[in-house]
Scaffold this motif. Structure first.
Motif, PDB file in Angstrom:
ATOM      1  N   LEU A 228       1.025  -1.375   0.005  1.00 18.91           N
ATOM      2  CA  LEU A 228      -0.053   0.220  -0.352  1.00 18.91           C
ATOM      3  C   LEU A 228       0.526   1.588  -0.281  1.00 18.91           C
ATOM      4  CD1 LEU A 228      -2.953  -0.925   2.457  1.00 18.91           C
ATOM      5  CD2 LEU A 228      -2.842  -0.419   0.163  1.00 18.91           C
ATOM      6  N   GLN A 229       1.966   1.379   0.743  1.00 17.26           N
ATOM      7  CA  GLN A 229       2.709   2.388   1.434  1.00 17.26           C
ATOM      8  C   GLN A 229       3.074   2.693  -0.501  1.00 17.26           C
ATOM      9  OE1 GLN A 229       5.699   1.247   4.571  1.00 17.26           O
ATOM     10  NE2 GLN A 229       4.231   1.919   5.791  1.00 17.26           N
ATOM     11  N   LYS A 230       4.065   1.389  -1.352  1.00 24.18           N
ATOM     12  CA  LYS A 230       4.208   2.105  -2.521  1.00 24.18           C
ATOM     13  C   LYS A 230       3.259   2.396  -3.674  1.00 24.18           C
ATOM     14  CE  LYS A 230       8.087  -1.118  -0.706  1.00 24.18           C
ATOM     15  NZ  LYS A 230       8.802  -2.445  -1.614  1.00 24.18           N
ATOM     16  N   GLY A 231       1.911   1.604  -3.232  1.00 27.38           N
ATOM     17  CA  GLY A 231       1.534   2.174  -4.253  1.00 27.38           C
ATOM     18  C   GLY A 231       0.984   0.862  -5.577  1.00 27.38           C
ATOM     19  N   GLY A 232       1.065  -0.060  -4.579  1.00 27.60           N
ATOM     20  CA  GLY A 232       1.320  -1.666  -5.898  1.00 27.60           C
ATOM     21  C   GLY A 232      -0.014  -2.238  -4.766  1.00 27.60           C
ATOM     22  N   GLN A 233      -0.968  -2.112  -4.549  1.00 30.24           N
ATOM     23  CA  GLN A 233      -2.363  -2.886  -4.028  1.00 30.24           C
ATOM     24  C   GLN A 233      -2.640  -4.046  -5.002  1.00 30.24           C
ATOM     25  OE1 GLN A 233      -5.045  -0.334  -2.968  1.00 30.24           O
ATOM     26  NE2 GLN A 233      -6.406  -2.052  -2.118  1.00 30.24           N
ATOM     27  N   VAL A 234      -2.608  -5.237  -4.245  1.00 31.70           N
ATOM     28  CA  VAL A 234      -2.614  -6.046  -4.732  1.00 31.70           C
ATOM     29  C   VAL A 234      -4.644  -6.348  -5.148  1.00 31.70           C
ATOM     30  CG1 VAL A 234      -3.436  -8.393  -4.897  1.00 31.70           C
ATOM     31  CG2 VAL A 234      -1.090  -7.727  -3.782  1.00 31.70           C
ATOM     32  N   ARG A 235      -5.273  -6.378  -6.589  1.00 31.73           N
ATOM     33  CA  ARG A 235      -6.526  -6.339  -6.119  1.00 31.73           C
ATOM     34  C   ARG A 235      -7.199  -7.350  -7.103  1.00 31.73           C
ATOM     35  NH1 ARG A 235      -7.602  -0.549  -8.052  1.00 31.73           N
ATOM     36  NH2 ARG A 235      -9.864  -1.962  -8.031  1.00 31.73           N
ATOM     37  N   LEU A 236      -6.662  -8.491  -7.111  1.00 30.62           N
ATOM     38  CA  LEU A 236      -7.471  -9.397  -7.072  1.00 30.62           C
ATOM     39  C   LEU A 236      -6.299 -10.794  -6.979  1.00 30.62           C
ATOM     40  CD1 LEU A 236      -9.324 -11.346  -8.554  1.00 30.62           C
ATOM     41  CD2 LEU A 236      -7.820 -10.857 -11.443  1.00 30.62           C
ATOM     42  N   LEU A 237      -6.858 -11.747  -6.561  1.00 29.95           N
ATOM     43  CA  LEU A 237      -6.163 -13.345  -5.746  1.00 29.95           C
ATOM     44  C   LEU A 237      -6.728 -13.773  -6.902  1.00 29.95           C
ATOM     45  CD1 LEU A 237      -3.986 -14.968  -4.497  1.00 29.95           C
ATOM     46  CD2 LEU A 237      -5.871 -15.102  -2.625  1.00 29.95           C
ATOM     47  N   ILE A 238      -6.050 -14.944  -7.651  1.00 27.03           N
ATOM     48  CA  ILE A 238      -6.461 -15.858  -8.066  1.00 27.03           C
ATOM     49  C   ILE A 238      -5.914 -17.343  -7.610  1.00 27.03           C
ATOM     50  CG2 ILE A 238      -6.599 -16.843 -10.305  1.00 27.03           C
ATOM     51  CD1 ILE A 238      -6.513 -14.219 -11.921  1.00 27.03           C
ATOM     52  N   VAL A 239      -6.777 -18.341  -7.477  1.00 29.40           N
ATOM     53  CA  VAL A 239      -5.861 -19.735  -7.393  1.00 29.40           C
ATOM     54  C   VAL A 239      -7.310 -21.118  -8.485  1.00 29.40           C
ATOM     55  CG1 VAL A 239      -5.898 -21.596  -5.843  1.00 29.40           C
ATOM     56  CG2 VAL A 239      -6.766 -19.026  -4.904  1.00 29.40           C
ATOM     57  N   ASP A 240      -6.212 -20.827  -9.701  1.00 28.43           N
ATOM     58  CA  ASP A 240      -6.630 -22.137 -10.411  1.00 28.43           C
ATOM     59  C   ASP A 240      -5.683 -23.362 -10.032  1.00 28.43           C
ATOM     60  OD1 ASP A 240      -7.847 -22.594 -12.941  1.00 28.43           O
ATOM     61  OD2 ASP A 240      -6.168 -21.753 -14.226  1.00 28.43           O
ATOM     62  N   SER A 241      -6.062 -24.761 -10.162  1.00 23.19           N
ATOM     63  CA  SER A 241      -8.002 -24.517  -9.239  1.00 23.19           C
ATOM     64  C   SER A 241      -7.830 -25.327  -7.723  1.00 23.19           C
ATOM     65  CB  SER A 241      -8.258 -25.201  -9.804  1.00 23.19           C
ATOM     66  OG  SER A 241      -8.056 -26.782 -10.031  1.00 23.19           O
ATOM     67  N   ILE A 242      -8.468 -24.870  -7.371  1.00 23.17           N
ATOM     68  CA  ILE A 242      -8.215 -25.086  -5.876  1.00 23.17           C
ATOM     69  C   ILE A 242      -9.008 -26.504  -5.684  1.00 23.17           C
ATOM     70  CG2 ILE A 242     -11.184 -25.005  -5.271  1.00 23.17           C
ATOM     71  CD1 ILE A 242      -8.309 -24.137  -2.853  1.00 23.17           C
ATOM     72  N   SER A 243      -9.113 -27.461  -6.828  1.00 21.75           N
ATOM     73  CA  SER A 243     -10.020 -28.981  -6.404  1.00 21.75           C
ATOM     74  C   SER A 243      -8.487 -29.758  -6.302  1.00 21.75           C
ATOM     75  CB  SER A 243     -10.927 -29.189  -7.954  1.00 21.75           C
ATOM     76  OG  SER A 243     -10.066 -28.632  -8.833  1.00 21.75           O
ATOM     77  N   SER A 244      -6.881 -29.088  -7.360  1.00 18.36           N
ATOM     78  CA  SER A 244      -6.046 -29.801  -7.460  1.00 18.36           C
ATOM     79  C   SER A 244      -4.975 -29.923  -5.839  1.00 18.36           C
ATOM     80  CB  SER A 244      -5.092 -28.664  -8.406  1.00 18.36           C
ATOM     81  OG  SER A 244      -5.693 -29.452 -10.090  1.00 18.36           O
ATOM     82  N   LEU A 245      -5.525 -28.645  -5.082  1.00 18.29           N
ATOM     83  CA  LEU A 245      -5.218 -28.757  -3.481  1.00 18.29           C
ATOM     84  C   LEU A 245      -5.926 -29.726  -2.729  1.00 18.29           C
ATOM     85  CD1 LEU A 245      -4.194 -25.164  -3.584  1.00 18.29           C
ATOM     86  CD2 LEU A 245      -2.654 -26.848  -4.641  1.00 18.29           C
ATOM     87  N   ILE A 246      -7.345 -29.782  -2.874  1.00 20.08           N
ATOM     88  CA  ILE A 246      -8.534 -30.026  -1.555  1.00 20.08           C
ATOM     89  C   ILE A 246      -8.575 -31.124  -2.081  1.00 20.08           C
ATOM     90  CG2 ILE A 246     -11.341 -30.345  -1.483  1.00 20.08           C
ATOM     91  CD1 ILE A 246      -9.229 -27.697  -0.802  1.00 20.08           C
ATOM     92  N   THR A 247      -8.587 -32.108  -3.426  1.00 14.13           N
ATOM     93  CA  THR A 247      -8.911 -33.598  -3.848  1.00 14.13           C
ATOM     94  C   THR A 247      -7.646 -34.672  -3.060  1.00 14.13           C
ATOM     95  OG1 THR A 247      -9.497 -33.216  -5.852  1.00 14.13           O
ATOM     96  CG2 THR A 247      -8.957 -35.416  -5.429  1.00 14.13           C
ATOM     97  N   PRO A 248      -6.848 -33.750  -3.024  1.00 20.08           N
ATOM     98  CA  PRO A 248      -5.274 -35.352  -2.217  1.00 20.08           C
ATOM     99  C   PRO A 248      -5.562 -35.074  -0.592  1.00 20.08           C
ATOM    100  CG  PRO A 248      -4.482 -33.667  -3.998  1.00 20.08           C
ATOM    101  CD  PRO A 248      -5.827 -32.947  -3.450  1.00 20.08           C
ATOM    102  N   ILE A 249      -6.226 -33.903  -0.253  1.00 16.67           N
ATOM    103  CA  ILE A 249      -6.383 -33.638   1.309  1.00 16.67           C
ATOM    104  C   ILE A 249      -7.223 -34.579   1.403  1.00 16.67           C
ATOM    105  CG2 ILE A 249      -4.769 -32.164   1.375  1.00 16.67           C
ATOM    106  CD1 ILE A 249      -7.283 -30.729   1.908  1.00 16.67           C
ATOM    107  N   LEU A 250      -8.578 -34.738   0.842  1.00 12.44           N
ATOM    108  CA  LEU A 250     -10.227 -36.090   1.129  1.00 12.44           C
ATOM    109  C   LEU A 250      -9.642 -37.301   1.249  1.00 12.44           C
ATOM    110  CD1 LEU A 250     -12.363 -33.087  -0.020  1.00 12.44           C
ATOM    111  CD2 LEU A 250     -11.982 -32.866   2.020  1.00 12.44           C
ATOM    112  N   GLY A 251      -8.638 -37.777   0.770  1.00 13.80           N
ATOM    113  CA  GLY A 251      -8.108 -38.625   0.357  1.00 13.80           C
ATOM    114  C   GLY A 251      -8.082 -39.772   1.910  1.00 13.80           C
ATOM    115  N   ASN A 252      -7.870 -39.350   2.920  1.00 11.85           N
ATOM    116  CA  ASN A 252      -8.558 -39.921   4.112  1.00 11.85           C
ATOM    117  C   ASN A 252      -9.354 -40.354   4.220  1.00 11.85           C
ATOM    118  OD1 ASN A 252      -8.586 -38.066   5.630  1.00 11.85           O
ATOM    119  ND2 ASN A 252      -6.698 -37.176   4.637  1.00 11.85           N
TER     120      ASN A 252
END
Length: 291
Positions: A206-230
């Motif tokens: 914020l001080q540098k004027g470079g505010q993050v406006r958008l965060l993208i997670v492509d894709s969340i399923s690649s992270l969620i599916t493995p941890i639901l295997g137990n």
């Protein structure tokens, strides 16, 4: 939330001895506490020579978790916040913006769901390019499937910005491209660490004027599916923690969060979103709708 080692400077009680004790029980981060039997952990701490200090450390971590909860807000406060602070960011396609009620809303999380190869990643790349070009903000892109394409980003940016091939145009193009930062994230704990670093860096951005406006997670399923295997509840706890953390980041830092998810078979063969958690926007992705 963060690795325990990253919290030591702010909370000295979480010293190397405490970290070693936790590591011996498979606990390396604050998230790990959410899926561990704390009564059992406290019982093990009682058997150690430094039991009192260890129990103080456990209490400190629980206090950190407790501070992550959002304060209660009434309807008027929420409406005022939405009217004055939550801007809408265009994805770059009128049809998609129409499905989303105007676009991607700052302070909220939007989920796009669809089968493989329907165009979800293309929507993400286009949205990143459009926000970086027209909204003059930074974009953080978490790539979980090695699908991020800088060449496609460059094509979108060149089309949107319409930069000439002179020195001034090249500088504009370079500035826009530099404002899109991609992180390769192949497991949910790495995502937690990246998000934690992002939150820490928000004040300096914020001080540098470079505010993050958008965060993208492509894709969340690649992270969620493995941890639901137990067979236990650890996977579900981590899934809920991921959703909570993304929503909290969006709300507290006024960032638009875009998440893609795959579809799975539902009742009578009707597709439904893959395992995840209740999110704000929830459109279904169809290639004919977007392209």
């Amino acid at each position: 939330m963060a690795p325990l080692k990253a919290l030591e400077a702010e909370y000295p009680i979480l010293d190397p001895n405490f970290q070693a004790f936790c590591a011996s029980h498979g606990i390396f981060s604050v998230e790990d506490f959410l899926i561990h039997d704390l009564y059992e952990l406290a019982a093990f701490a009682e058997q150690q020579p430094t039991s009192e200090k260890l129990k103080q450390g456990i209490t400190q971590v629980l206090s950190i978790i407790d501070t992550q909860h959002q304060p209660w807000l009434n309807g008027l406060e929420l409406l005022d916040d939405a009217l004055h602070n939550k801007h809408v960011l265009s994805t770059g396609r009128e049809g998609i913006d129409l499905l989303l009620g105007g676009g991607l809303r700052e302070g909220q999380l939007t989920e796009i769901v669809g089968p493989s190869s329907c165009g979800k990643t293309q929507v993400c790349l286009l949205a990143a390019s459009n926000v970086a070009t027209k909204q003059m903000g930074n974009v953080v892109y978490l790539d979980t499937g090695n699908s991020f394409s800088p060449q496609r980003i460059a094509q979108f940016v060149g089309h949107i910005a319409g930069c000439a091939f002179d020195e001034a145009g090249k500088r504009i193009f370079q500035r826009i491209m530099n404002s899109i930062v991609c992180h390769s994230v192949f497991d949910i704990f790495t995502m937690f660490n990246v998000l934690h670093r992002l939150v820490i860096n928000f004040p300096s951005q914020l001080q540098k004027g470079g505010q993050v406006r958008l965060l993208i997670v492509d894709s969340i399923s690649s992270l969620i599916t493995p941890i639901l295997g137990n067979s236990g509840s650890q996977g579900r706890a981590l899934m809920i923690s991921a959703g909570y953390m993304l929503k909290k980041l969006a709300h507290e830092h006024n960032v638009a969060v875009l998440v893609t998810n795959h579809t799975v078979g539902g009742e009578r063969g009707i597709p439904k979103p893959g395992p995840w958690t209740d999110l704000e926007e929830h459109p279904t992705c169809e290639a004919s709708t977007f392209w």
